[in-house]
Design an enzyme around this catalytic site. Structure first.
Site, short mmCIF file in Angstrom:
data_model
loop_
_atom_site.label_atom_id
_atom_site.label_comp_id
_atom_site.label_asym_id
_atom_site.label_seq_id
_atom_site.Cartn_x
_atom_site.Cartn_y
_atom_site.Cartn_z
N MET A 1 1.08 4.60 -8.63
CA MET A 1 -0.53 4.58 -9.11
C MET A 1 -0.36 4.30 -10.59
O MET A 1 -1.14 4.77 -11.27
CB MET A 1 -1.29 5.74 -8.72
CG MET A 1 -1.29 5.89 -7.19
SD MET A 1 -2.00 4.60 -6.40
CE MET A 1 -3.65 4.55 -6.84
N HIS B 1 -0.49 -3.31 -0.09
CA HIS B 1 -1.70 -3.15 -0.34
C HIS B 1 -2.46 -2.98 0.88
O HIS B 1 -2.25 -3.80 1.70
CB HIS B 1 -2.23 -4.18 -1.30
CG HIS B 1 -3.53 -4.13 -1.70
ND1 HIS B 1 -4.18 -2.95 -2.71
CD2 HIS B 1 -4.74 -4.52 -1.18
CE1 HIS B 1 -5.26 -2.96 -2.79
NE2 HIS B 1 -5.79 -4.16 -1.93
N LEU C 1 1.75 -1.53 -14.50
CA LEU C 1 3.04 -1.59 -15.35
C LEU C 1 2.68 -2.69 -16.19
O LEU C 1 1.64 -3.79 -16.31
CB LEU C 1 4.01 -2.26 -14.16
CG LEU C 1 4.60 -1.09 -13.37
CD1 LEU C 1 5.02 -1.90 -12.02
CD2 LEU C 1 5.53 -0.10 -13.72
N GLU D 1 1.09 -0.88 7.84
CA GLU D 1 1.89 -0.90 6.82
C GLU D 1 3.34 -0.42 7.00
O GLU D 1 4.25 -0.76 6.49
CB GLU D 1 1.15 0.11 5.70
CG GLU D 1 -0.20 -0.30 5.29
CD GLU D 1 -0.71 0.72 3.91
OE1 GLU D 1 0.15 1.03 3.23
OE2 GLU D 1 -2.09 0.98 4.10
C1 GRF Z 1 -0.97 2.80 0.86
O1 GRF Z 1 -1.97 2.64 1.39
C2 GRF Z 1 -0.56 1.71 0.28
O2 GRF Z 1 -0.76 0.44 0.74
C3 GRF Z 1 -1.30 2.07 -1.16
O3 GRF Z 1 -1.06 3.14 -1.48
C4 GRF Z 1 -0.97 3.95 -0.13
C5 GRF Z 1 0.43 4.78 -0.29
O4 GRF Z 1 0.50 5.53 0.63
N1 GRF Z 1 -0.54 0.99 -2.19
P1 GRF Z 1 1.86 6.51 0.99
O5 GRF Z 1 2.11 7.31 -0.35
O6 GRF Z 1 2.86 5.54 1.12
O7 GRF Z 1 1.68 7.39 2.03
#
Ligand code: GRF
Length: 217
Positions: free
Chosen positions: A92, A111, A95, A176
């Site tokens: 988060m 994402h 960069l 994901e």
């Molecule tokens: C995920 O939803 C990812 O797509 C986004 O941040 C979240 C991270 O979740 N960039 P985690 O820490 O991998 O559980």
């Protein structure tokens, strides 16, 4: 075959990190995680790495006077571990352009939307407010602009009647966890090439691009 040396940057829960750890646990998988870095001390994802016996590093952005010095510390740690590809997994921090350029085509992100739609944060809330029927997730190469860059893999998730953000997020997250290891495998097999800012995937396993073949480490 040498496995691609991967560094994962996290800030929190680390469920995508876990999906990558699980994929790399198979000795036939063409990549291995050599280092996990968190900018947040105590991020739950760190424990996942430790459980898997992966080296961890905490680089707390609060300890640095500016973004440049924080990114320089990241660079040093990644280089020190011989990392060839960086995976952002819920990292988060923005960069610097210099860092992003240095890792150009060697850094990927996940994402929770079908990019280029719904960049940024509070994605699922905005998806529901917009009334779109389909959403999903995207793995892409990182560029200086947030959530931009050549798209490697996407997966589609239907928005269902009565959905609320947490429920939708859960279904997207399940996708994901499938596409991040898939994208990593495609790259590690040398099947992904960036041409004119589009990622092309070839059917055949090829040599890993020069940008990814770092002789050190
Ligand atoms: C995920 O939803 C990812 O797509 C986004 O941040 C979240 C991270 O979740 N960039 P985690 O820490 O991998 O559980």
């Amino acid at each position: 075959m040498a496995r691609l040396r991967v560094g994962v940057l996290i800030s929190g829960r680390g469920s995508n990190l876990q999906a990558l750890i699980d994929a790399c646990a198979d000795p036939a998988f063409p990549a291995e995680i050599r280092l996990v870095i968190s900018n947040v001390p105590g991020a739950p994802g760190l424990a996942r790495a430790e459980r898997a016996g992966i080296r961890t590093d905490i680089i707390d952005h609060k300890q640095f006077p500016d973004r440049e010095s924080f990114d320089a510390a990241l660079d040093l740690a990644l280089d020190g571990a011989g990392i060839e590809l960086v995976c952002l997994a819920g990292f988060m921090r923005l960069l610097t352009d210099g860092f992003v350029e240095r890792w150009r085509d060697r850094m990927i992100n996940i994402h929770p939307s079908l990019l280029p739609a719904f960049k940024g944060v509070k994605v699922h809330e905005r998806v529901l407010a917009a009334g779109v029927r389909f959403t999903g997730c995207t793995v892409h190469f990182v560029r200086p602009a947030m959530d931009e860059g050549p798209i490697i893999v996407q997966s589609v998730v239907a928005v269902l009647p009565g959905d609320y953000a947490a429920r939708l997020a859960e279904r997207v997250l399940a996708e994901e966890h499938k596409i991040y290891p898939l994208a990593l495998r495609l790259i590690a097999e040398g099947r992904v090439r960036v041409t004119d800012e589009r990622a092309e995937i070839s059917d055949t396993v090829g040599p890993v691009p020069a940008a990814l073949s770092n002789p050190t480490g």
